[in-house]
Design a protein around this motif. Structure first.
Motif, PDB file in Angstrom:
ATOM      1  N   PRO A  12       7.192  -3.524  -0.656  1.00  0.00           N
ATOM      2  CA  PRO A  12       6.726  -3.120   0.682  1.00  0.00           C
ATOM      3  C   PRO A  12       7.841  -3.049   1.720  1.00  0.00           C
ATOM      4  CG  PRO A  12       5.242  -4.732  -0.269  1.00  0.00           C
ATOM      5  CD  PRO A  12       6.418  -4.654  -1.188  1.00  0.00           C
ATOM      6  N   PHE A  16       8.865   0.646   3.371  1.00  0.00           N
ATOM      7  CA  PHE A  16       8.680   0.941   4.793  1.00  0.00           C
ATOM      8  C   PHE A  16      10.008   1.056   5.535  1.00  0.00           C
ATOM      9  CE2 PHE A  16       4.300   0.046   3.890  1.00  0.00           C
ATOM     10  CZ  PHE A  16       3.633   0.889   4.781  1.00  0.00           C
ATOM     11  N   SER A 442       6.293  -5.497   4.996  1.00  0.00           N
ATOM     12  CA  SER A 442       6.346  -4.107   5.448  1.00  0.00           C
ATOM     13  C   SER A 442       6.863  -4.019   6.876  1.00  0.00           C
ATOM     14  CB  SER A 442       4.948  -3.480   5.362  1.00  0.00           C
ATOM     15  OG  SER A 442       4.430  -3.553   4.051  1.00  0.00           O
TER      16      SER A 442
END
Length: 455
Positions: A12, A16, A442
Protein backbone atom coordinates in the motif's frame (compact mmCIF):
# COMPACT_ATOMS: atom_id res chain seq x y z
CA UNK A 1 19.46 2.27 -15.32
CA UNK A 2 18.90 5.61 -13.62
CA UNK A 3 15.59 6.81 -12.21
CA UNK A 4 14.38 9.94 -10.48
CA UNK A 5 12.67 7.87 -7.78
CA UNK A 6 12.92 4.17 -6.93
CA UNK A 7 10.30 2.64 -4.65
CA UNK A 8 11.19 -0.61 -2.90
CA UNK A 9 8.03 -2.58 -2.16
CA UNK A 10 4.68 -2.62 -4.00
CA UNK A 11 2.48 -2.78 -0.92
CA UNK A 12 0.00 0.00 0.00
CA UNK A 13 2.74 2.52 0.86
CA UNK A 14 4.65 1.94 -2.36
CA UNK A 15 1.53 1.87 -4.54
CA UNK A 16 0.17 5.17 -3.24
CA UNK A 17 3.60 6.80 -3.35
CA UNK A 18 3.83 5.86 -7.05
CA UNK A 19 0.28 7.01 -7.72
CA UNK A 20 0.78 10.41 -6.09
CA UNK A 21 4.15 10.98 -7.76
CA UNK A 22 2.56 10.34 -11.15
CA UNK A 23 -0.30 12.68 -10.28
CA UNK A 24 1.88 15.53 -9.07
CA UNK A 25 4.87 15.16 -11.39
CA UNK A 26 4.02 12.97 -14.38
CA UNK A 27 7.43 13.64 -15.94
CA UNK A 28 9.32 11.81 -13.21
CA UNK A 29 10.98 8.51 -14.09
CA UNK A 30 9.72 6.12 -11.39
CA UNK A 31 10.53 2.45 -10.81
CA UNK A 32 8.99 0.03 -8.32
CA UNK A 33 10.90 -3.07 -7.16
CA UNK A 34 8.92 -5.92 -5.61
CA UNK A 35 10.24 -9.23 -4.24
CA UNK A 36 6.94 -11.01 -4.96
CA UNK A 37 4.80 -11.65 -8.01
CA UNK A 38 2.56 -9.39 -10.07
CA UNK A 39 -1.06 -9.43 -8.90
CA UNK A 40 -2.28 -11.83 -11.58
CA UNK A 41 0.39 -14.38 -10.62
CA UNK A 42 -0.29 -14.27 -6.88
CA UNK A 43 -1.90 -17.65 -6.25
CA UNK A 44 -1.64 -19.59 -3.01
CA UNK A 45 -1.42 -23.35 -3.83
CA UNK A 46 -3.57 -24.32 -0.83
CA UNK A 47 -6.88 -25.49 -2.32
CA UNK A 48 -8.27 -27.38 0.69
CA UNK A 49 -8.31 -30.65 -1.25
CA UNK A 50 -5.00 -31.70 -2.84
CA UNK A 51 -2.96 -29.18 -0.86
CA UNK A 52 -4.35 -28.47 2.60
CA UNK A 53 -1.44 -26.80 4.37
CA UNK A 54 1.40 -24.41 3.60
CA UNK A 55 4.15 -25.93 1.42
CA UNK A 56 6.64 -23.09 1.96
CA UNK A 57 6.73 -21.40 -1.44
CA UNK A 58 9.90 -19.45 -2.21
CA UNK A 59 7.77 -16.31 -2.45
CA UNK A 60 4.58 -16.42 -0.39
CA UNK A 61 1.76 -15.13 -2.56
CA UNK A 62 -0.28 -14.22 0.51
CA UNK A 63 2.42 -11.99 1.99
CA UNK A 64 4.35 -10.64 -1.03
CA UNK A 65 3.63 -9.22 -4.46
CA UNK A 66 1.70 -6.27 -5.84
CA UNK A 67 -0.65 -5.09 -3.09
CA UNK A 68 1.60 -6.44 -0.33
CA UNK A 69 0.23 -8.48 2.55
CA UNK A 70 -2.99 -6.47 2.24
CA UNK A 71 -3.87 -7.77 -1.23
CA UNK A 72 -5.75 -10.80 0.13
CA UNK A 73 -6.71 -9.22 3.41
CA UNK A 74 -10.22 -8.25 4.36
CA UNK A 75 -9.69 -4.87 2.68
CA UNK A 76 -10.47 -2.81 5.77
CA UNK A 77 -9.31 0.81 5.72
CA UNK A 78 -9.64 2.25 9.23
CA UNK A 79 -9.76 6.04 9.16
CA UNK A 80 -8.58 6.89 12.66
CA UNK A 81 -5.58 7.94 14.72
CA UNK A 82 -6.64 5.75 17.67
CA UNK A 83 -5.03 2.63 16.20
CA UNK A 84 -3.19 1.50 13.10
CA UNK A 85 0.05 3.33 13.75
CA UNK A 86 1.64 6.55 14.96
CA UNK A 87 1.82 8.44 11.66
CA UNK A 88 0.01 11.38 13.28
CA UNK A 89 2.95 11.92 15.63
CA UNK A 90 5.08 12.83 12.60
CA UNK A 91 2.68 14.73 10.36
CA UNK A 92 -0.11 15.85 12.70
CA UNK A 93 -3.52 14.37 13.49
CA UNK A 94 -5.57 16.42 11.04
CA UNK A 95 -3.12 15.84 8.19
CA UNK A 96 -3.04 12.09 8.87
CA UNK A 97 -6.84 11.85 8.82
CA UNK A 98 -7.10 13.94 5.64
CA UNK A 99 -4.59 11.70 3.86
CA UNK A 100 -6.53 8.60 4.93
CA UNK A 101 -9.74 10.13 3.57
CA UNK A 102 -7.90 10.98 0.33
CA UNK A 103 -6.79 7.33 0.02
CA UNK A 104 -10.40 6.26 0.61
CA UNK A 105 -11.59 8.47 -2.26
CA UNK A 106 -8.98 6.97 -4.58
CA UNK A 107 -10.06 3.43 -3.66
CA UNK A 108 -13.66 4.34 -4.41
CA UNK A 109 -12.71 5.77 -7.81
CA UNK A 110 -10.85 2.57 -8.75
CA UNK A 111 -13.66 0.12 -8.09
CA UNK A 112 -14.59 0.48 -4.44
CA UNK A 113 -17.74 2.51 -5.09
CA UNK A 114 -20.79 1.06 -3.40
CA UNK A 115 -18.88 -0.38 -0.45
CA UNK A 116 -20.01 0.69 2.98
CA UNK A 117 -18.33 3.12 5.37
CA UNK A 118 -19.04 2.08 8.95
CA UNK A 119 -18.51 4.25 12.03
CA UNK A 120 -18.36 3.64 15.78
CA UNK A 121 -19.14 7.31 16.52
CA UNK A 122 -22.21 7.60 18.72
CA UNK A 123 -22.70 3.84 18.84
CA UNK A 124 -24.84 2.51 21.67
CA UNK A 125 -22.33 -0.32 22.01
CA UNK A 126 -19.72 2.11 23.33
CA UNK A 127 -21.77 2.59 26.50
CA UNK A 128 -22.50 -1.12 26.78
CA UNK A 129 -18.79 -1.91 26.51
CA UNK A 130 -17.81 0.63 29.18
CA UNK A 131 -20.37 -0.88 31.56
CA UNK A 132 -18.54 -4.18 31.21
CA UNK A 133 -15.01 -2.74 31.54
CA UNK A 134 -14.44 -2.95 27.79
CA UNK A 135 -13.45 -0.02 25.62
CA UNK A 136 -14.67 0.41 22.04
CA UNK A 137 -12.24 2.55 20.02
CA UNK A 138 -13.50 5.24 17.63
CA UNK A 139 -13.01 4.75 13.90
CA UNK A 140 -14.58 5.05 10.50
CA UNK A 141 -14.10 1.79 8.61
CA UNK A 142 -14.29 1.31 4.86
CA UNK A 143 -14.81 -2.39 4.20
CA UNK A 144 -13.87 -3.35 0.66
CA UNK A 145 -13.80 -7.09 1.28
CA UNK A 146 -11.12 -9.41 -0.09
CA UNK A 147 -12.87 -9.61 -3.46
CA UNK A 148 -13.46 -5.87 -4.06
CA UNK A 149 -10.02 -5.05 -2.63
CA UNK A 150 -8.51 -7.25 -5.35
CA UNK A 151 -10.50 -5.44 -8.06
CA UNK A 152 -9.33 -2.05 -6.75
CA UNK A 153 -5.71 -3.22 -6.90
CA UNK A 154 -6.21 -4.57 -10.42
CA UNK A 155 -7.52 -1.21 -11.58
CA UNK A 156 -4.78 0.79 -9.86
CA UNK A 157 -2.11 -1.41 -11.43
CA UNK A 158 -3.70 -1.04 -14.85
CA UNK A 159 -3.44 2.72 -14.36
CA UNK A 160 0.16 2.67 -13.10
CA UNK A 161 1.83 0.01 -15.24
CA UNK A 162 2.50 2.25 -18.26
CA UNK A 163 3.46 5.27 -16.16
CA UNK A 164 6.08 3.61 -13.92
CA UNK A 165 8.40 0.65 -14.44
CA UNK A 166 7.65 -2.39 -12.28
CA UNK A 167 10.24 -5.06 -11.48
CA UNK A 168 8.45 -8.09 -10.00
CA UNK A 169 10.20 -11.14 -8.53
CA UNK A 170 13.18 -8.85 -8.01
CA UNK A 171 14.23 -8.75 -4.35
CA UNK A 172 16.51 -5.87 -3.47
CA UNK A 173 19.65 -7.14 -1.77
CA UNK A 174 20.68 -3.82 -0.29
CA UNK A 175 20.64 -0.05 -0.70
CA UNK A 176 23.85 1.95 -0.97
CA UNK A 177 24.22 5.69 -0.43
CA UNK A 178 26.28 7.30 -3.19
CA UNK A 179 27.74 10.79 -3.54
CA UNK A 180 24.67 11.71 -5.54
CA UNK A 181 21.61 9.57 -4.85
CA UNK A 182 21.40 5.85 -4.19
CA UNK A 183 22.20 2.47 -5.74
CA UNK A 184 19.65 -0.33 -5.49
CA UNK A 185 21.43 -3.70 -5.65
CA UNK A 186 19.59 -6.76 -6.99
CA UNK A 187 20.75 -10.15 -8.27
CA UNK A 188 20.21 -8.82 -11.80
CA UNK A 189 22.36 -5.72 -11.31
CA UNK A 190 22.28 -2.28 -9.75
CA UNK A 191 19.97 0.65 -10.47
CA UNK A 192 20.54 4.29 -9.60
CA UNK A 193 18.15 6.95 -8.36
CA UNK A 194 18.12 10.46 -6.99
CA UNK A 195 15.56 9.62 -4.31
CA UNK A 196 14.56 6.30 -2.80
CA UNK A 197 11.40 5.29 -0.94
CA UNK A 198 11.60 2.10 1.12
CA UNK A 199 8.20 0.51 1.77
CA UNK A 200 8.86 -3.16 2.48
CA UNK A 201 6.03 -3.99 4.92
CA UNK A 202 6.17 -6.25 7.94
CA UNK A 203 7.48 -9.20 5.97
CA UNK A 204 10.55 -7.10 5.14
CA UNK A 205 11.35 -6.33 8.77
CA UNK A 206 14.54 -8.41 8.91
CA UNK A 207 15.78 -6.90 5.64
CA UNK A 208 14.96 -3.42 6.94
CA UNK A 209 16.99 -4.04 10.09
CA UNK A 210 19.99 -5.06 7.96
CA UNK A 211 19.73 -1.91 5.82
CA UNK A 212 19.48 0.30 8.90
CA UNK A 213 22.48 -1.44 10.42
CA UNK A 214 24.56 -1.09 7.24
CA UNK A 215 23.67 2.58 6.78
CA UNK A 216 23.82 3.31 10.52
CA UNK A 217 20.24 4.59 10.61
CA UNK A 218 19.07 4.79 14.25
CA UNK A 219 16.21 2.51 15.28
CA UNK A 220 14.35 1.78 18.50
CA UNK A 221 12.72 -1.39 19.77
CA UNK A 222 9.06 -1.96 18.95
CA UNK A 223 6.46 -4.42 20.16
CA UNK A 224 5.09 -7.76 19.07
CA UNK A 225 1.41 -8.78 19.32
CA UNK A 226 0.76 -12.41 20.20
CA UNK A 227 -2.51 -14.25 20.56
CA UNK A 228 -5.13 -16.42 18.90
CA UNK A 229 -7.79 -16.14 16.22
CA UNK A 230 -11.29 -16.79 17.52
CA UNK A 231 -13.94 -18.38 15.31
CA UNK A 232 -17.58 -18.62 16.32
CA UNK A 233 -21.07 -18.56 14.76
CA UNK A 234 -21.68 -15.27 12.98
CA UNK A 235 -24.89 -14.80 14.96
CA UNK A 236 -22.93 -14.28 18.20
CA UNK A 237 -21.43 -10.98 17.00
CA UNK A 238 -24.10 -10.06 14.43
CA UNK A 239 -25.55 -7.22 16.56
CA UNK A 240 -22.07 -5.62 16.55
CA UNK A 241 -20.87 -6.45 13.04
CA UNK A 242 -24.13 -5.49 11.31
CA UNK A 243 -23.82 -1.95 12.64
CA UNK A 244 -20.05 -1.46 13.11
CA UNK A 245 -18.49 -4.22 10.98
CA UNK A 246 -15.06 -3.78 12.63
CA UNK A 247 -15.19 -3.29 16.39
CA UNK A 248 -11.82 -2.61 18.03
CA UNK A 249 -12.37 -3.49 21.69
CA UNK A 250 -9.69 -3.20 24.37
CA UNK A 251 -9.74 -4.88 27.80
CA UNK A 252 -7.32 -4.53 30.73
CA UNK A 253 -6.93 -7.83 32.56
CA UNK A 254 -7.60 -7.99 36.28
CA UNK A 255 -4.82 -10.47 36.96
CA UNK A 256 -1.85 -8.77 35.31
CA UNK A 257 -3.11 -5.42 34.07
CA UNK A 258 -2.19 -6.35 30.48
CA UNK A 259 -4.21 -4.97 27.57
CA UNK A 260 -5.92 -7.47 25.29
CA UNK A 261 -7.60 -6.24 22.10
CA UNK A 262 -9.74 -7.52 19.29
CA UNK A 263 -8.17 -7.17 15.85
CA UNK A 264 -9.16 -7.80 12.23
CA UNK A 265 -12.78 -8.85 12.67
CA UNK A 266 -14.17 -10.78 9.70
CA UNK A 267 -17.96 -11.21 9.75
CA UNK A 268 -19.03 -14.34 7.85
CA UNK A 269 -15.37 -14.83 6.94
CA UNK A 270 -12.74 -17.54 6.77
CA UNK A 271 -9.62 -18.31 8.80
CA UNK A 272 -6.46 -18.64 6.69
CA UNK A 273 -2.80 -19.56 6.99
CA UNK A 274 -0.09 -16.91 6.70
CA UNK A 275 3.60 -17.47 5.99
CA UNK A 276 6.02 -14.90 7.42
CA UNK A 277 9.69 -15.68 6.85
CA UNK A 278 8.93 -19.41 6.84
CA UNK A 279 6.78 -19.32 9.96
CA UNK A 280 3.13 -20.39 9.64
CA UNK A 281 0.71 -18.20 11.56
CA UNK A 282 -3.02 -17.57 11.28
CA UNK A 283 -5.11 -14.70 9.91
CA UNK A 284 -8.62 -14.06 8.61
CA UNK A 285 -10.47 -12.88 5.48
CA UNK A 286 -14.02 -11.99 4.54
CA UNK A 287 -15.81 -11.11 1.31
CA UNK A 288 -18.41 -8.63 0.09
CA UNK A 289 -19.91 -11.24 -2.25
CA UNK A 290 -22.65 -13.11 -0.29
CA UNK A 291 -21.87 -16.31 -2.20
CA UNK A 292 -18.36 -16.37 -0.71
CA UNK A 293 -19.48 -15.73 2.84
CA UNK A 294 -19.58 -18.38 5.58
CA UNK A 295 -21.71 -18.98 8.67
CA UNK A 296 -18.82 -17.97 10.97
CA UNK A 297 -17.18 -14.78 12.18
CA UNK A 298 -13.53 -14.67 13.15
CA UNK A 299 -11.29 -12.14 14.87
CA UNK A 300 -7.95 -12.03 16.64
CA UNK A 301 -7.36 -11.55 20.36
CA UNK A 302 -3.88 -10.09 20.80
CA UNK A 303 -1.67 -9.13 23.72
CA UNK A 304 1.06 -6.57 23.01
CA UNK A 305 4.47 -7.24 24.56
CA UNK A 306 7.25 -4.67 24.84
CA UNK A 307 10.77 -5.56 25.97
CA UNK A 308 13.64 -3.53 27.38
CA UNK A 309 17.15 -4.31 28.63
CA UNK A 310 18.70 -6.81 28.39
CA UNK A 311 16.29 -8.31 25.81
CA UNK A 312 15.12 -6.20 22.86
CA UNK A 313 14.24 -8.72 20.15
CA UNK A 314 10.44 -8.59 20.37
CA UNK A 315 10.03 -10.16 16.91
CA UNK A 316 12.39 -12.99 17.87
CA UNK A 317 10.21 -13.69 20.91
CA UNK A 318 7.07 -13.87 18.74
CA UNK A 319 8.85 -16.07 16.20
CA UNK A 320 9.92 -18.56 18.88
CA UNK A 321 6.32 -18.98 20.04
CA UNK A 322 5.08 -19.39 16.46
CA UNK A 323 7.80 -21.94 15.71
CA UNK A 324 6.75 -23.92 18.79
CA UNK A 325 3.20 -24.04 17.44
CA UNK A 326 4.54 -25.18 14.05
CA UNK A 327 6.65 -27.85 15.74
CA UNK A 328 3.75 -29.28 17.77
CA UNK A 329 1.02 -28.95 15.14
CA UNK A 330 2.89 -28.95 11.86
CA UNK A 331 1.45 -25.47 11.33
CA UNK A 332 -1.57 -23.85 12.99
CA UNK A 333 -3.19 -25.48 16.05
CA UNK A 334 -6.95 -25.31 16.73
CA UNK A 335 -8.61 -25.91 20.12
CA UNK A 336 -12.16 -25.69 21.44
CA UNK A 337 -12.53 -23.13 24.22
CA UNK A 338 -14.19 -25.76 26.40
CA UNK A 339 -11.21 -28.09 26.01
CA UNK A 340 -8.79 -25.29 26.85
CA UNK A 341 -10.66 -24.45 30.07
CA UNK A 342 -10.70 -28.13 31.07
CA UNK A 343 -6.98 -28.46 30.49
CA UNK A 344 -7.26 -31.06 27.74
CA UNK A 345 -6.21 -31.04 24.12
CA UNK A 346 -8.75 -30.98 21.34
CA UNK A 347 -8.87 -34.07 19.17
CA UNK A 348 -10.19 -34.54 15.62
CA UNK A 349 -13.34 -36.19 17.00
CA UNK A 350 -14.02 -33.32 19.45
CA UNK A 351 -13.61 -30.77 16.67
CA UNK A 352 -15.87 -32.81 14.39
CA UNK A 353 -18.58 -33.09 17.06
CA UNK A 354 -18.61 -29.33 17.73
CA UNK A 355 -21.59 -27.19 16.70
CA UNK A 356 -19.38 -25.11 14.41
CA UNK A 357 -17.56 -26.09 11.24
CA UNK A 358 -13.94 -24.81 11.10
CA UNK A 359 -13.08 -22.80 7.99
CA UNK A 360 -9.37 -23.70 8.21
CA UNK A 361 -7.88 -27.18 8.16
CA UNK A 362 -5.72 -26.89 11.30
CA UNK A 363 -4.27 -29.48 13.68
CA UNK A 364 -6.35 -30.11 16.83
CA UNK A 365 -4.12 -29.61 19.86
CA UNK A 366 -3.44 -27.80 23.12
CA UNK A 367 -2.61 -24.09 23.01
CA UNK A 368 -1.52 -24.12 26.66
CA UNK A 369 1.61 -25.96 25.51
CA UNK A 370 2.41 -23.09 23.14
CA UNK A 371 1.33 -19.77 24.63
CA UNK A 372 2.94 -18.48 27.85
CA UNK A 373 0.59 -18.62 30.84
CA UNK A 374 0.40 -14.84 31.23
CA UNK A 375 -0.75 -14.36 27.65
CA UNK A 376 -3.19 -17.27 27.74
CA UNK A 377 -4.71 -16.11 31.04
CA UNK A 378 -5.30 -12.68 29.50
CA UNK A 379 -6.97 -14.15 26.42
CA UNK A 380 -9.27 -16.32 28.55
CA UNK A 381 -10.22 -13.27 30.66
CA UNK A 382 -10.99 -11.32 27.50
CA UNK A 383 -13.24 -14.09 26.14
CA UNK A 384 -15.32 -14.04 29.33
CA UNK A 385 -15.46 -10.23 29.19
CA UNK A 386 -16.64 -10.28 25.57
CA UNK A 387 -19.27 -12.85 26.51
CA UNK A 388 -21.04 -10.08 28.48
CA UNK A 389 -21.60 -7.92 25.39
CA UNK A 390 -21.76 -10.81 22.89
CA UNK A 391 -23.29 -13.78 24.74
CA UNK A 392 -22.02 -17.00 23.23
CA UNK A 393 -18.40 -15.91 22.88
CA UNK A 394 -17.39 -18.18 25.78
CA UNK A 395 -19.31 -21.20 24.44
CA UNK A 396 -17.73 -24.64 24.67
CA UNK A 397 -17.38 -24.93 20.89
CA UNK A 398 -15.81 -21.54 20.22
CA UNK A 399 -12.65 -22.29 18.25
CA UNK A 400 -9.24 -20.81 19.03
CA UNK A 401 -6.51 -20.98 16.38
CA UNK A 402 -2.91 -20.40 17.32
CA UNK A 403 -0.86 -18.67 17.04
CA UNK A 404 -1.55 -15.28 15.56
CA UNK A 405 1.47 -13.01 15.66
CA UNK A 406 1.71 -9.44 14.38
CA UNK A 407 5.35 -8.58 13.83
CA UNK A 408 6.41 -4.94 13.85
CA UNK A 409 9.59 -3.56 12.44
CA UNK A 410 12.03 -1.74 14.65
CA UNK A 411 10.86 1.88 14.61
CA UNK A 412 13.15 3.77 12.26
CA UNK A 413 14.27 7.30 13.10
CA UNK A 414 12.75 9.67 10.53
CA UNK A 415 11.63 13.31 10.49
CA UNK A 416 8.26 14.88 9.69
CA UNK A 417 8.84 14.13 5.99
CA UNK A 418 9.50 10.46 6.88
CA UNK A 419 13.05 11.05 5.64
CA UNK A 420 15.90 9.36 7.52
CA UNK A 421 19.36 10.81 8.23
CA UNK A 422 20.19 10.48 4.53
CA UNK A 423 18.65 13.21 2.41
CA UNK A 424 16.37 11.73 -0.22
CA UNK A 425 15.97 8.36 1.52
CA UNK A 426 12.42 7.89 2.84
CA UNK A 427 11.15 4.99 4.93
CA UNK A 428 7.40 4.44 5.00
CA UNK A 429 4.68 1.86 5.57
CA UNK A 430 4.73 -0.96 8.08
CA UNK A 431 8.43 -1.59 7.44
CA UNK A 432 9.16 1.71 9.17
CA UNK A 433 7.56 0.54 12.41
CA UNK A 434 5.40 3.68 12.28
CA UNK A 435 2.32 2.41 10.42
CA UNK A 436 0.46 -0.81 11.19
CA UNK A 437 -2.50 -0.73 8.81
CA UNK A 438 -3.56 -0.38 5.17
CA UNK A 439 -4.85 3.16 5.62
CA UNK A 440 -1.83 4.48 7.55
CA UNK A 441 0.67 2.84 5.17
CA UNK A 442 -1.15 4.24 2.13
CA UNK A 443 -1.30 7.69 3.70
CA UNK A 444 2.43 7.62 4.42
CA UNK A 445 3.09 6.93 0.72
CA UNK A 446 0.99 9.93 -0.34
CA UNK A 447 2.72 12.14 2.23
CA UNK A 448 6.22 11.31 1.02
CA UNK A 449 5.26 11.65 -2.64
CA UNK A 450 3.96 15.15 -2.00
CA UNK A 451 7.17 16.09 -0.19
CA UNK A 452 9.24 14.85 -3.14
CA UNK A 453 6.96 16.75 -5.54
CA UNK A 454 7.59 19.89 -3.53
CA UNK A 455 4.14 20.34 -1.99
Amino acid sequence: MKYDVIIIGAGPGGIFAAYELIQKKPGLKVAVFEAGHSLDKRKCPIDGEKIKTCIGCKSCSIMSGFGGAGAFSDGKYNITNDFGGTLYQYIGKNQALELMRYVDRINLSFGGEGTKLYSTAGSRFKTECIRNDLHLLDASVRHLGTDINYIVLENIYAYLKDKAEFYFDTPVITVKAEDEGYSIITKDGSYGCDKCIISVGRSGSKWMEEVCRDLEIPTSSNRVDIGVRVELPAAVFAHLTDELYESKIVYRTEKYGDKVRTFCMNPKGSVVNENTNGIITVNGHSYEDPEKQTDNTNFALLVAKHFSEPFKDSNGYGESIARLSNMLGGGVIVQRFGDLIRGRRSTPSRIQEAFITPTLNATPGDLSLVLPKRLLDGIIEMIYALDKVAPGTANEDTLLYGVEVKFYNMEVEVDESLECRYKGLYIIGDGSGITHSLSHASASGVHVARRIAGE
